[in-house]
Design a protein around this motif. Structure first.
Motif, PDB file in Angstrom:
ATOM      1  N   ALA A  98      -3.040  12.340  -0.063  1.00  0.00           N
ATOM      2  CA  ALA A  98      -3.645  13.655  -0.309  1.00  0.00           C
ATOM      3  C   ALA A  98      -2.996  14.334  -1.513  1.00  0.00           C
ATOM      4  CB  ALA A  98      -3.499  14.524   0.947  1.00  0.00           C
ATOM      5  N   LEU A  99      -1.670  14.304  -1.585  1.00  0.00           N
ATOM      6  CA  LEU A  99      -0.983  14.961  -2.693  1.00  0.00           C
ATOM      7  C   LEU A  99      -1.254  14.254  -4.019  1.00  0.00           C
ATOM      8  CD1 LEU A  99       0.976  17.090  -3.723  1.00  0.00           C
ATOM      9  CD2 LEU A  99       2.876  15.597  -3.049  1.00  0.00           C
ATOM     10  N   ALA A 100      -1.228  12.913  -3.999  1.00  0.00           N
ATOM     11  CA  ALA A 100      -1.463  12.167  -5.237  1.00  0.00           C
ATOM     12  C   ALA A 100      -2.893  12.375  -5.737  1.00  0.00           C
ATOM     13  CB  ALA A 100      -1.181  10.684  -5.005  1.00  0.00           C
ATOM     14  N   LEU A 101      -3.863  12.445  -4.828  1.00  0.00           N
ATOM     15  CA  LEU A 101      -5.249  12.671  -5.251  1.00  0.00           C
ATOM     16  C   LEU A 101      -5.402  14.047  -5.887  1.00  0.00           C
ATOM     17  CD1 LEU A 101      -8.190  11.847  -5.403  1.00  0.00           C
ATOM     18  CD2 LEU A 101      -8.482  12.658  -3.039  1.00  0.00           C
ATOM     19  N   ALA A 102      -4.755  15.057  -5.314  1.00  0.00           N
ATOM     20  CA  ALA A 102      -4.816  16.397  -5.906  1.00  0.00           C
ATOM     21  C   ALA A 102      -4.187  16.409  -7.296  1.00  0.00           C
ATOM     22  CB  ALA A 102      -4.109  17.393  -4.991  1.00  0.00           C
ATOM     23  N   LEU A 103      -3.061  15.751  -7.450  1.00  0.00           N
ATOM     24  CA  LEU A 103      -2.422  15.676  -8.761  1.00  0.00           C
ATOM     25  C   LEU A 103      -3.254  14.857  -9.742  1.00  0.00           C
ATOM     26  CD1 LEU A 103       1.290  15.103  -7.663  1.00  0.00           C
ATOM     27  CD2 LEU A 103       0.319  17.180  -8.625  1.00  0.00           C
ATOM     28  N   TYR A 104      -3.898  13.802  -9.236  1.00  0.00           N
ATOM     29  CA  TYR A 104      -4.743  12.951 -10.086  1.00  0.00           C
ATOM     30  C   TYR A 104      -5.912  13.770 -10.654  1.00  0.00           C
ATOM     31  CZ  TYR A 104      -7.261   8.657 -11.391  1.00  0.00           C
ATOM     32  OH  TYR A 104      -7.892   7.650 -12.077  1.00  0.00           O
ATOM     33  N   ARG A 105      -6.531  14.570  -9.793  1.00  0.00           N
ATOM     34  CA  ARG A 105      -7.661  15.411 -10.243  1.00  0.00           C
ATOM     35  C   ARG A 105      -7.176  16.462 -11.246  1.00  0.00           C
ATOM     36  NH1 ARG A 105      -9.302  16.543  -5.653  1.00  0.00           N
ATOM     37  NH2 ARG A 105     -11.064  15.099  -5.541  1.00  0.00           N
ATOM     38  N   ARG A 106      -6.000  17.052 -10.975  1.00  0.00           N
ATOM     39  CA  ARG A 106      -5.466  18.060 -11.892  1.00  0.00           C
ATOM     40  C   ARG A 106      -5.133  17.453 -13.251  1.00  0.00           C
ATOM     41  NH1 ARG A 106       0.525  20.261 -11.249  1.00  0.00           N
ATOM     42  NH2 ARG A 106       0.775  18.230 -12.250  1.00  0.00           N
ATOM     43  N   ALA A 158       0.829  -1.205   0.000  1.00  0.00           N
ATOM     44  CA  ALA A 158       0.000   0.000   0.000  1.00  0.00           C
ATOM     45  C   ALA A 158       0.862   1.252   0.000  1.00  0.00           C
ATOM     46  CB  ALA A 158      -0.927  -0.015   1.215  1.00  0.00           C
ATOM     47  N   PHE A 159       1.915   1.247   0.830  1.00  0.00           N
ATOM     48  CA  PHE A 159       2.812   2.406   0.856  1.00  0.00           C
ATOM     49  C   PHE A 159       3.475   2.604  -0.503  1.00  0.00           C
ATOM     50  CE2 PHE A 159       6.900   4.428   1.399  1.00  0.00           C
ATOM     51  CZ  PHE A 159       6.659   5.441   2.312  1.00  0.00           C
ATOM     52  N   CYS A 160       4.017   1.523  -1.057  1.00  0.00           N
ATOM     53  CA  CYS A 160       4.727   1.621  -2.338  1.00  0.00           C
ATOM     54  C   CYS A 160       3.784   1.958  -3.478  1.00  0.00           C
ATOM     55  CB  CYS A 160       5.466   0.309  -2.625  1.00  0.00           C
ATOM     56  SG  CYS A 160       6.808  -0.046  -1.463  1.00  0.00           S
ATOM     57  N   SER A 161       2.525   1.502  -3.395  1.00  0.00           N
ATOM     58  CA  SER A 161       1.555   1.836  -4.438  1.00  0.00           C
ATOM     59  C   SER A 161       1.292   3.340  -4.471  1.00  0.00           C
ATOM     60  CB  SER A 161       0.256   1.067  -4.190  1.00  0.00           C
ATOM     61  OG  SER A 161      -0.721   1.416  -5.145  1.00  0.00           O
ATOM     62  N   LEU A 162       1.135   3.954  -3.305  1.00  0.00           N
ATOM     63  CA  LEU A 162       0.933   5.400  -3.254  1.00  0.00           C
ATOM     64  C   LEU A 162       2.190   6.144  -3.725  1.00  0.00           C
ATOM     65  CD1 LEU A 162      -0.988   5.741   0.128  1.00  0.00           C
ATOM     66  CD2 LEU A 162      -1.887   6.132  -2.176  1.00  0.00           C
ATOM     67  N   PHE A 163       3.358   5.630  -3.341  1.00  0.00           N
ATOM     68  CA  PHE A 163       4.597   6.261  -3.803  1.00  0.00           C
ATOM     69  C   PHE A 163       4.709   6.185  -5.326  1.00  0.00           C
ATOM     70  CE2 PHE A 163       9.028   5.702  -5.128  1.00  0.00           C
ATOM     71  CZ  PHE A 163       9.581   6.889  -4.679  1.00  0.00           C
ATOM     72  N   CYS A 164       4.383   5.015  -5.893  1.00  0.00           N
ATOM     73  CA  CYS A 164       4.440   4.857  -7.353  1.00  0.00           C
ATOM     74  C   CYS A 164       3.435   5.770  -8.045  1.00  0.00           C
ATOM     75  CB  CYS A 164       4.173   3.403  -7.725  1.00  0.00           C
ATOM     76  SG  CYS A 164       5.472   2.247  -7.201  1.00  0.00           S
ATOM     77  N   ALA A 165       2.239   5.894  -7.453  1.00  0.00           N
ATOM     78  CA  ALA A 165       1.238   6.797  -8.032  1.00  0.00           C
ATOM     79  C   ALA A 165       1.739   8.229  -8.033  1.00  0.00           C
ATOM     80  CB  ALA A 165      -0.064   6.682  -7.239  1.00  0.00           C
ATOM     81  N   LEU A 166       2.365   8.624  -6.948  1.00  0.00           N
ATOM     82  CA  LEU A 166       2.890   9.990  -6.848  1.00  0.00           C
ATOM     83  C   LEU A 166       3.968  10.236  -7.898  1.00  0.00           C
ATOM     84  CD1 LEU A 166       2.401  12.469  -5.090  1.00  0.00           C
ATOM     85  CD2 LEU A 166       4.214  11.666  -3.573  1.00  0.00           C
ATOM     86  N   ALA A 222       4.528   5.805  13.133  1.00  0.00           N
ATOM     87  CA  ALA A 222       4.092   7.190  12.921  1.00  0.00           C
ATOM     88  C   ALA A 222       4.546   7.705  11.561  1.00  0.00           C
ATOM     89  CB  ALA A 222       4.636   8.076  14.040  1.00  0.00           C
ATOM     90  N   CYS A 223       5.792   7.417  11.194  1.00  0.00           N
ATOM     91  CA  CYS A 223       6.298   7.869   9.895  1.00  0.00           C
ATOM     92  C   CYS A 223       5.522   7.242   8.751  1.00  0.00           C
ATOM     93  CB  CYS A 223       7.783   7.546   9.780  1.00  0.00           C
ATOM     94  SG  CYS A 223       8.859   8.545  10.828  1.00  0.00           S
ATOM     95  N   LEU A 224       5.215   5.951   8.873  1.00  0.00           N
ATOM     96  CA  LEU A 224       4.441   5.282   7.823  1.00  0.00           C
ATOM     97  C   LEU A 224       3.049   5.890   7.694  1.00  0.00           C
ATOM     98  CD1 LEU A 224       5.352   1.502   8.296  1.00  0.00           C
ATOM     99  CD2 LEU A 224       5.751   2.880   6.259  1.00  0.00           C
ATOM    100  N   ALA A 225       2.384   6.095   8.831  1.00  0.00           N
ATOM    101  CA  ALA A 225       1.018   6.629   8.791  1.00  0.00           C
ATOM    102  C   ALA A 225       0.991   8.042   8.218  1.00  0.00           C
ATOM    103  CB  ALA A 225       0.423   6.612  10.202  1.00  0.00           C
ATOM    104  N   LEU A 226       1.893   8.890   8.678  1.00  0.00           N
ATOM    105  CA  LEU A 226       1.923  10.267   8.183  1.00  0.00           C
ATOM    106  C   LEU A 226       2.293  10.312   6.697  1.00  0.00           C
ATOM    107  CD1 LEU A 226       3.653  12.067  11.198  1.00  0.00           C
ATOM    108  CD2 LEU A 226       1.239  12.199  10.515  1.00  0.00           C
ATOM    109  N   SER A 227       3.235   9.463   6.289  1.00  0.00           N
ATOM    110  CA  SER A 227       3.644   9.443   4.881  1.00  0.00           C
ATOM    111  C   SER A 227       2.517   8.961   3.989  1.00  0.00           C
ATOM    112  CB  SER A 227       4.870   8.545   4.708  1.00  0.00           C
ATOM    113  OG  SER A 227       5.955   9.033   5.452  1.00  0.00           O
ATOM    114  N   VAL A 228       1.806   7.925   4.419  1.00  0.00           N
ATOM    115  CA  VAL A 228       0.676   7.414   3.625  1.00  0.00           C
ATOM    116  C   VAL A 228      -0.396   8.493   3.479  1.00  0.00           C
ATOM    117  CG1 VAL A 228      -1.275   5.811   3.698  1.00  0.00           C
ATOM    118  CG2 VAL A 228       1.042   4.972   4.086  1.00  0.00           C
ATOM    119  N   ALA A 229      -0.715   9.170   4.582  1.00  0.00           N
ATOM    120  CA  ALA A 229      -1.733  10.226   4.513  1.00  0.00           C
ATOM    121  C   ALA A 229      -1.278  11.371   3.613  1.00  0.00           C
ATOM    122  CB  ALA A 229      -2.037  10.744   5.923  1.00  0.00           C
ATOM    123  N   GLY A 230      -0.033  11.781   3.753  1.00  0.00           N
ATOM    124  CA  GLY A 230       0.468  12.873   2.928  1.00  0.00           C
ATOM    125  C   GLY A 230       0.541  12.513   1.461  1.00  0.00           C
ATOM    126  N   MET A 231       1.045  11.312   1.154  1.00  0.00           N
ATOM    127  CA  MET A 231       1.146  10.901  -0.250  1.00  0.00           C
ATOM    128  C   MET A 231      -0.236  10.741  -0.864  1.00  0.00           C
ATOM    129  SD  MET A 231       4.382   8.277  -0.574  1.00  0.00           S
ATOM    130  CE  MET A 231       3.665   7.047   0.523  1.00  0.00           C
TER     131      MET A 231
END
Length: 403
Positions: free
Chosen positions: A386-394, A298-306, A375-384
């Motif tokens: 949110a940012l990836a969704l904004a870029l996806y919409r754009r 899940a973490f790597c999937s969001l990173f790849c999407a970003l 904590a780092c995993l949770a915060l990174s997943v949430a941040g990635m």
């Protein structure tokens, strides 16, 4: 329920789009399974065995007629810890310099006249160390040996002075000062020869928390998963994003499409990671390992999407993911062992995604998962996300406008 059915259908369509990358994913899975385990075993063999180094040779000289070099050679060659890497030889100065030019000795230690007497009486006579310029590492080793010997000598001299000061304050009857000087120096020489009893050896793993093979296997596994971003480019580019704009007319926002892409990537990466984790964990606790594989995926999937959404092309995405994953691997000690990294990098290693993923993978195997890593995993997943969704919409809006 309707939203859930739509999400399941959309995820199935996304997985169908990823079928074009099936052979690449299968090749990457084999790479993760074989190379990560093989590299882990190779690293363990290399770091556990160490590196063979040829012993250096130190020629000791003194003015003619002085027997000090012969005595020092006898003592130094009898010290097992020094004899492992340094061999001493007594020579005349001219002979020693010729041997140095021929490469037969590494350095020449030239003692001044009456060296032993000067040390005994606290005069600290100067020494000359002549080293070969084309062998800097060996010269540094000899410099370290010399500095350690000087520190040891200074400590012993401090003890000698303390004993003589006590003697001068209250001389015992029948004991001359010369006898005290001789006896205390002899005692310290004996302590120097038996100094190995002063130390307690402690083995320190080069990879610190995890065994060497597991450390490198999991580090490379995380690196490969992070580097897989270009494989998911069909889900985050081209006509697939233009389709998102049309779904808005049917009351479907971009969130469902993005979530379906992230879910499809998680499923694909889980298939890639789980067999390697199962092999690393020796097949024990498979359900827990499956959970760790899903979390990593899940973490790597969001990173790849970003990476896909930022780069906009397979080439750019590959370069971005490769460089980011490589830096994360280096910072986590996946290239140079953590114990050999500079102190500053060691303190910053907890910031590396490879460190978090490695700890998550090792957690079902019985190793500690610090709260900071969660904590780092949770915060990174949430941040990635949110940012990836904004870029996806754009990007979806841009694809529709540019059509």
């Amino acid at each position: 329920m309707d939203t859930l059915r739509f999400f399941k259908t959309y995820t199935a369509l996304t997985l169908g789009r990823l079928r074009r990358q099936l052979w690449l994913l299968a090749g990457l899975a084999l790479l993760c399974l074989g190379l990560s385990a093989g590299a882990g075993r190779a690293a363990e063999e290399l770091l556990s065995r160490g590196v063979e180094m040829e012993r250096v040779t130190l020629a000791i000289t003194a003015p003619p007629g002085d027997e000090t070099p012969r005595r020092l050679v006898q003592y130094m060659n009898g010290m097992e810890d020094i004899a492992q890497y340094c061999r001493a030889a007594a020579m005349e100065e001219g002979q020693a310099l010729e041997a140095l030019e021929r490469g037969e000795v590494t350095a020449v230690l030239a003692l001044p006249e009456n060296f032993i007497q000067g040390v005994m009486w606290g005069e600290n006579p100067d020494l000359r160390l002549i080293a070969a310029g084309d062998r800097p590492l060996e010269s540094l080793l000899l410099l370290w040996v010399g500095q350690s010997a000087a520190d040891l000598l200074s400590a012993f001299q401090g003890g000698v002075y303390a004993v003589l000061e006590l003697y001068d304050q209250s001389p015992p009857a029948g004991l001359s000062r010369d006898q005290v000087v001789f006896d205390i120096n002899l005692r310290y020489i004996d302590m120097a020869l038996g100094r190995s009893g002063f130390f307690h050896p402690q083995s320190v793993s080069a990879t610190q928390a995890l065994p060497i093979s597991l450390h490198y296997a999991l580090s490379l596994l995380a690196y490969f998963a992070l580097s897989a971003a270009p494989l998911f480019m069909p889900v985050y580019g081209g006509g697939w994003l233009r389709f998102q704009r049309r779904l808005r007319g049917a009351g479907r926002g971009c969130g469902t499409g993005f979530a379906a892409g992230a879910a499809a990537g998680t499923l694909a990466l889980t298939v890639l990671l789980f067999p390697a984790l199962l092999a690393a964990g020796a097949g024990q606790r498979p359900l827990a390992l499956l959970g760790a594989a899903v979390g990593m995926a899940a973490f790597c999937s969001l990173f790849c999407a970003l990476c896909c959404l930022i780069a906009g092309s397979a080439a750019g995405c590959g370069a971005l993911a490769f460089l980011t994953a490589l830096l994360a691997l280096a910072l986590a000690g996946g290239i140079v062992p953590p114990a050999l990294l500079p102190r500053t990098l060691q303190r910053l290693s907890w910031l590396s995604p490879v460190t978090w993923l490695r700890r998550l993978a090792a957690w079902p195997m019985g190793w500690e998962m610090p709260a900071s890593a969660w904590a780092c995993l949770a915060l990174s997943v949430a941040g990635m996300a949110a940012l990836a969704l904004a870029l996806y919409r754009r990007e979806a809006d841009r694809q529709e406008v540019g059509r």
